[in-house]
Design a protein around this motif. Structure first.
Motif, PDB file in Angstrom:
ATOM      1  N   MET A   1       0.813  -1.191   0.000  1.00  0.00           N
ATOM      2  CA  MET A   1       0.000   0.000   0.000  1.00  0.00           C
ATOM      3  C   MET A   1       0.860   1.260   0.000  1.00  0.00           C
ATOM      4  N   ARG A   2       2.042   1.161   0.615  1.00  0.00           N
ATOM      5  CA  ARG A   2       2.924   2.318   0.609  1.00  0.00           C
ATOM      6  C   ARG A   2       3.302   2.692  -0.822  1.00  0.00           C
ATOM      7  N   LEU A   3       3.477   1.704  -1.656  1.00  0.00           N
ATOM      8  CA  LEU A   3       3.800   1.947  -3.064  1.00  0.00           C
ATOM      9  C   LEU A   3       2.687   2.754  -3.728  1.00  0.00           C
ATOM     10  N   CYS A   4       1.452   2.419  -3.463  1.00  0.00           N
ATOM     11  CA  CYS A   4       0.317   3.134  -4.071  1.00  0.00           C
ATOM     12  C   CYS A   4       0.288   4.596  -3.636  1.00  0.00           C
ATOM     13  N   TYR A   5       0.513   4.837  -2.349  1.00  0.00           N
ATOM     14  CA  TYR A   5       0.544   6.219  -1.876  1.00  0.00           C
ATOM     15  C   TYR A   5       1.714   6.966  -2.503  1.00  0.00           C
ATOM     16  N   TRP A   6       2.869   6.310  -2.595  1.00  0.00           N
ATOM     17  CA  TRP A   6       4.050   6.958  -3.169  1.00  0.00           C
ATOM     18  C   TRP A   6       3.806   7.355  -4.623  1.00  0.00           C
ATOM     19  N   LYS A   7       3.175   6.473  -5.387  1.00  0.00           N
ATOM     20  CA  LYS A   7       2.876   6.781  -6.781  1.00  0.00           C
ATOM     21  C   LYS A   7       1.809   7.858  -6.893  1.00  0.00           C
ATOM     22  N   GLN A   8       0.867   7.873  -5.973  1.00  0.00           N
ATOM     23  CA  GLN A   8      -0.208   8.846  -6.005  1.00  0.00           C
ATOM     24  C   GLN A   8       0.319  10.257  -5.742  1.00  0.00           C
ATOM     25  N   TRP A   9       1.350  10.389  -4.927  1.00  0.00           N
ATOM     26  CA  TRP A   9       1.865  11.706  -4.589  1.00  0.00           C
ATOM     27  C   TRP A   9       2.625  12.355  -5.733  1.00  0.00           C
ATOM     28  N   ARG A  10       3.212  11.608  -6.618  1.00  0.00           N
ATOM     29  CA  ARG A  10       3.841  12.008  -7.868  1.00  0.00           C
ATOM     30  C   ARG A  10       4.998  13.003  -7.743  1.00  0.00           C
ATOM     31  N   ARG A  11       4.794  14.227  -7.323  1.00  0.00           N
ATOM     32  CA  ARG A  11       5.835  15.256  -7.312  1.00  0.00           C
ATOM     33  C   ARG A  11       6.659  15.224  -6.030  1.00  0.00           C
ATOM     34  N   CYS A  12       7.880  15.711  -6.138  1.00  0.00           N
ATOM     35  CA  CYS A  12       8.787  15.747  -4.987  1.00  0.00           C
ATOM     36  C   CYS A  12       8.217  16.588  -3.845  1.00  0.00           C
ATOM     37  N   ARG A  13       7.677  17.747  -4.198  1.00  0.00           N
ATOM     38  CA  ARG A  13       7.115  18.632  -3.168  1.00  0.00           C
ATOM     39  C   ARG A  13       5.981  17.963  -2.416  1.00  0.00           C
ATOM     40  N   THR A  14       5.145  17.257  -3.139  1.00  0.00           N
ATOM     41  CA  THR A  14       4.006  16.586  -2.526  1.00  0.00           C
ATOM     42  C   THR A  14       4.477  15.467  -1.608  1.00  0.00           C
ATOM     43  N   LYS A  15       5.462  14.717  -2.041  1.00  0.00           N
ATOM     44  CA  LYS A  15       6.001  13.632  -1.210  1.00  0.00           C
ATOM     45  C   LYS A  15       6.570  14.184   0.084  1.00  0.00           C
ATOM     46  N   ILE A  16       7.367  15.249  -0.021  1.00  0.00           N
ATOM     47  CA  ILE A  16       7.970  15.841   1.168  1.00  0.00           C
ATOM     48  C   ILE A  16       6.900  16.390   2.096  1.00  0.00           C
ATOM     49  N   ARG A  17       5.951  17.129   1.547  1.00  0.00           N
ATOM     50  CA  ARG A  17       4.891  17.729   2.355  1.00  0.00           C
ATOM     51  C   ARG A  17       4.085  16.665   3.094  1.00  0.00           C
ATOM     52  N   ASN A  18       3.707  15.602   2.391  1.00  0.00           N
ATOM     53  CA  ASN A  18       2.894  14.560   3.014  1.00  0.00           C
ATOM     54  C   ASN A  18       3.673  13.759   4.044  1.00  0.00           C
ATOM     55  N   LEU A  19       4.950  13.496   3.776  1.00  0.00           N
ATOM     56  CA  LEU A  19       5.754  12.791   4.775  1.00  0.00           C
ATOM     57  C   LEU A  19       5.907  13.630   6.039  1.00  0.00           C
ATOM     58  N   LEU A  20       6.073  14.939   5.876  1.00  0.00           N
ATOM     59  CA  LEU A  20       6.172  15.812   7.049  1.00  0.00           C
ATOM     60  C   LEU A  20       4.861  15.830   7.840  1.00  0.00           C
ATOM     61  N   LYS A  21       3.738  15.837   7.148  1.00  0.00           N
ATOM     62  CA  LYS A  21       2.436  15.802   7.826  1.00  0.00           C
ATOM     63  C   LYS A  21       2.265  14.525   8.636  1.00  0.00           C
ATOM     64  N   LEU A  22       2.856  13.437   8.138  1.00  0.00           N
ATOM     65  CA  LEU A  22       2.716  12.143   8.800  1.00  0.00           C
ATOM     66  C   LEU A  22       3.759  11.913   9.888  1.00  0.00           C
ATOM     67  N   GLY A  23       4.635  12.890  10.114  1.00  0.00           N
ATOM     68  CA  GLY A  23       5.551  12.810  11.246  1.00  0.00           C
ATOM     69  C   GLY A  23       6.964  12.375  10.927  1.00  0.00           C
ATOM     70  N   THR A  24       7.350  12.326   9.677  1.00  0.00           N
ATOM     71  CA  THR A  24       8.720  11.991   9.315  1.00  0.00           C
ATOM     72  C   THR A  24       9.613  13.196   9.571  1.00  0.00           C
ATOM     73  N   GLU A  25      10.851  12.955   9.970  1.00  0.00           N
ATOM     74  CA  GLU A  25      11.781  14.055  10.223  1.00  0.00           C
ATOM     75  C   GLU A  25      12.068  14.805   8.923  1.00  0.00           C
ATOM     76  N   LEU A  26      12.431  16.069   9.052  1.00  0.00           N
ATOM     77  CA  LEU A  26      12.623  16.944   7.895  1.00  0.00           C
ATOM     78  C   LEU A  26      13.691  16.412   6.940  1.00  0.00           C
ATOM     79  N   GLY A  27      14.852  16.078   7.462  1.00  0.00           N
ATOM     80  CA  GLY A  27      15.943  15.607   6.610  1.00  0.00           C
ATOM     81  C   GLY A  27      15.602  14.313   5.895  1.00  0.00           C
TER      82      GLY A  27
END
Length: 79
Positions: A1-27
């Motif tokens: 399922m992580r693969l599906c979310y990763w493909k759905q996010w498409r752009r780098c900015r979107t991936k970074i923004r969503n990972l930050l919302k989910l609690g991943t560290e900035l770096g």
């Protein structure tokens, strides 16, 4: 399922923004978002597992195949 979310996010900015919302560290989020590896490789990395946790996926309404297998093969009456 992580693969599906990763493909759905498409752009780098979107991936970074969503990972930050989910609690991943900035770096970690930045390195993962800018990484050029494919979605299958990225879905198995630390960034995806720290943001898209099993608990979060469960809250989204997804069922765990492992839990279904345990319920099927080891019912509570047999324990």
């Amino acid at each position: 399922m992580r693969l599906c979310y990763w493909k759905q996010w498409r752009r780098c900015r979107t991936k970074i923004r969503n990972l930050l919302k989910l609690g991943t560290e900035l770096g970690t989020a930045i390195r993962a978002g800018l990484n050029r590896n494919g979605p299958w490789a990225m879905s198995r990395r630390l960034a995806a597992h720290s943001g898209l946790t099993n608990q979060w996926l469960k809250e989204q309404g997804l069922v765990s195949v492992k839990e279904l297998w345990v319920q099927r093969h080891y019912p509570a009456t047999a324990r």
